[in-house]
Design a protein around this motif. Structure first.
Motif, PDB file in Angstrom:
ATOM      1  N   GLU A  35      21.217   6.128   3.983  1.00 39.47           N
ATOM      2  CA  GLU A  35      20.984   5.306   2.790  1.00 39.47           C
ATOM      3  C   GLU A  35      19.975   5.972   1.861  1.00 39.47           C
ATOM      4  N   LEU A  36      18.958   6.599   2.445  1.00 39.76           N
ATOM      5  CA  LEU A  36      17.956   7.291   1.629  1.00 39.76           C
ATOM      6  C   LEU A  36      18.564   8.444   0.843  1.00 39.76           C
ATOM      7  N   ILE A  37      19.455   9.192   1.499  1.00 37.43           N
ATOM      8  CA  ILE A  37      20.101  10.312   0.815  1.00 37.43           C
ATOM      9  C   ILE A  37      20.969   9.799  -0.327  1.00 37.43           C
ATOM     10  N   GLY A  40      18.435   8.028  -2.916  1.00 32.51           N
ATOM     11  CA  GLY A  40      17.530   9.029  -3.466  1.00 32.51           C
ATOM     12  C   GLY A  40      18.256  10.055  -4.310  1.00 32.51           C
ATOM     13  N   GLY A  41      19.386  10.536  -3.813  1.00 32.51           N
ATOM     14  CA  GLY A  41      20.150  11.524  -4.574  1.00 32.51           C
ATOM     15  C   GLY A  41      20.656  10.973  -5.890  1.00 32.51           C
ATOM     16  N   ALA A  42      21.181   9.743  -5.859  1.00 31.85           N
ATOM     17  CA  ALA A  42      21.668   9.120  -7.095  1.00 31.85           C
ATOM     18  C   ALA A  42      20.527   8.907  -8.081  1.00 31.85           C
ATOM     19  N   ALA A 176      20.189  -1.206  -8.134  1.00 33.79           N
ATOM     20  CA  ALA A 176      21.620  -0.994  -8.381  1.00 33.79           C
ATOM     21  C   ALA A 176      22.171   0.106  -7.480  1.00 33.79           C
ATOM     22  N   PHE A 177      21.396   1.179  -7.310  1.00 31.33           N
ATOM     23  CA  PHE A 177      21.845   2.240  -6.412  1.00 31.33           C
ATOM     24  C   PHE A 177      21.876   1.746  -4.961  1.00 31.33           C
ATOM     25  N   GLY A 178      20.989   0.810  -4.623  1.00 34.53           N
ATOM     26  CA  GLY A 178      21.031   0.199  -3.299  1.00 34.53           C
ATOM     27  C   GLY A 178      22.315  -0.583  -3.088  1.00 34.53           C
ATOM     28  N   GLY A 210      21.208  -0.663   2.710  1.00 38.01           N
ATOM     29  CA  GLY A 210      21.196  -0.040   1.390  1.00 38.01           C
ATOM     30  C   GLY A 210      20.625  -0.966   0.328  1.00 38.01           C
ATOM     31  N   THR A 211      21.082  -2.222   0.313  1.00 32.50           N
ATOM     32  CA  THR A 211      20.553  -3.188  -0.651  1.00 32.50           C
ATOM     33  C   THR A 211      19.072  -3.422  -0.436  1.00 32.50           C
TER      34      THR A 211
END
Length: 285
Positions: A35-37, A40-42, A176-178, A210-211
């Protein structure tokens, strides 16, 4: 230091209470790297796409400053006002032309060398000497110089706030990315619908991480850093306002001791020296 302390409090309260109430931290830790990748990447990609290189550099520099103590202390302001007093006193006693050499070559000026805390700060020295040069030339009156000072301070404010706005946009995008990471997790789960309930439950739980992570990173990490950086920007602007007020008071005919009193009054109360503290410091210098 306080940033790290604040983050530790967040982590202990959030994850400590979760574990205390019987939460399975193993599920969170298993999903965390993926989830971090994703998040974080986004976030990094969107940050790079959304900002010019000068804003990216300013943001990184600002983030580094968040982990350091403020340099705008009472001692620094006293040194600044003592510097202003010395140079205005020299101009008052010997004439404005007497400070021309100090203005043109501040690095070799005995006055600037004596006040190393601010005399070695490029931005402060440039701001002071630019307007002293105008005062020496005598081509502009006080109102014109004040207008020019305001324009420069506004420009400085806008440049520094670009980094703050960039970090605030990052904080706004993290939830939002979450959600994006969580949706991908749900899609993955739906593709494994034939698995036993226990396996599906674990996959759904991983997707929800993720959220959770997006919201946590936004409001416990990114948003506080943006707020702290904004406070530091305001502090930097306050120093320029102090210089502006002192120089304008001098141009309006006030003696150096009164001019620096004008500048002292502009400072925040937490860092502002008292009249007696400043007077004693200036006499000692």
């Amino acid at each position: 230091m306080f940033v790290i302390v604040g983050w530790l409090i967040v982590m202990v309260c959030v994850f400590g209470v979760f574990i205390f109430h019987g939460g399975n931290i193993g599920v969170v830790l298993t999903a965390l790297p993926f989830e971090l990748i994703t998040i974080g990447g986004a976030t990094v990609g969107a940050f790079v796409a959304n900002n010019q290189m000068k804003v990216i550099k300013s943001s990184l520099k600002g983030l580094a400053s968040c982990f350091k103590g403020s340099k705008y202390t009472k001692a620094r302001y006293m040194d600044l006002l003592a510097l202003m007093y010395d140079i205005l006193q020299k101009a008052r006693k010997e004439g404005l032309m007497a400070i021309e050499k100090d203005v043109e070559d501040p690095h070799n000026s005995e006055i600037f060398k004596k006040h190393g805390a601010v005399g070695s700060d490029h931005h402060v020295v440039e701001f002071i000497t630019d307007y002293l040069r105008m005062m020496v030339s005598g081509n502009l009156n006080a109102h014109e110089i004040e207008s020019l000072m305001d324009s420069e301070i506004d420009t400085h404010h806008a440049e520094e706030h670009a980094a703050v706005a960039a970090l605030q946009r990052v904080a706004g995008g993290l939830p939002a990315f979450g959600i994006v990471a969580a949706v991908l997790g749900v899609v993955n789960t739906m593709g494994s619908v034939g698995q036993p309930p226990a396996v599906l439950g674990g996959m759904i739980a991983s997707a929800l991480v993720g959220t959770f992570l997006g919201i946590l990173l936004a409001y416990a990490f990114a948003e506080p850093l943006a707020g702290l950086l904004e406070q530091k920007v305001e502090e930097a602007g306050k120093e320029l306002q102090c210089i502006k007020t002192t120089l304008l008071a001098s141009m309006q005919g006030y003696n150096p001791a009164t001019a620096i009193e004008f500048g002292r009054k502009v400072l925040y109360s937490t860092e502002r020296p008292t009249f007696l503290e400043l007077e004693a410091f200036v006499k000692k210098k």
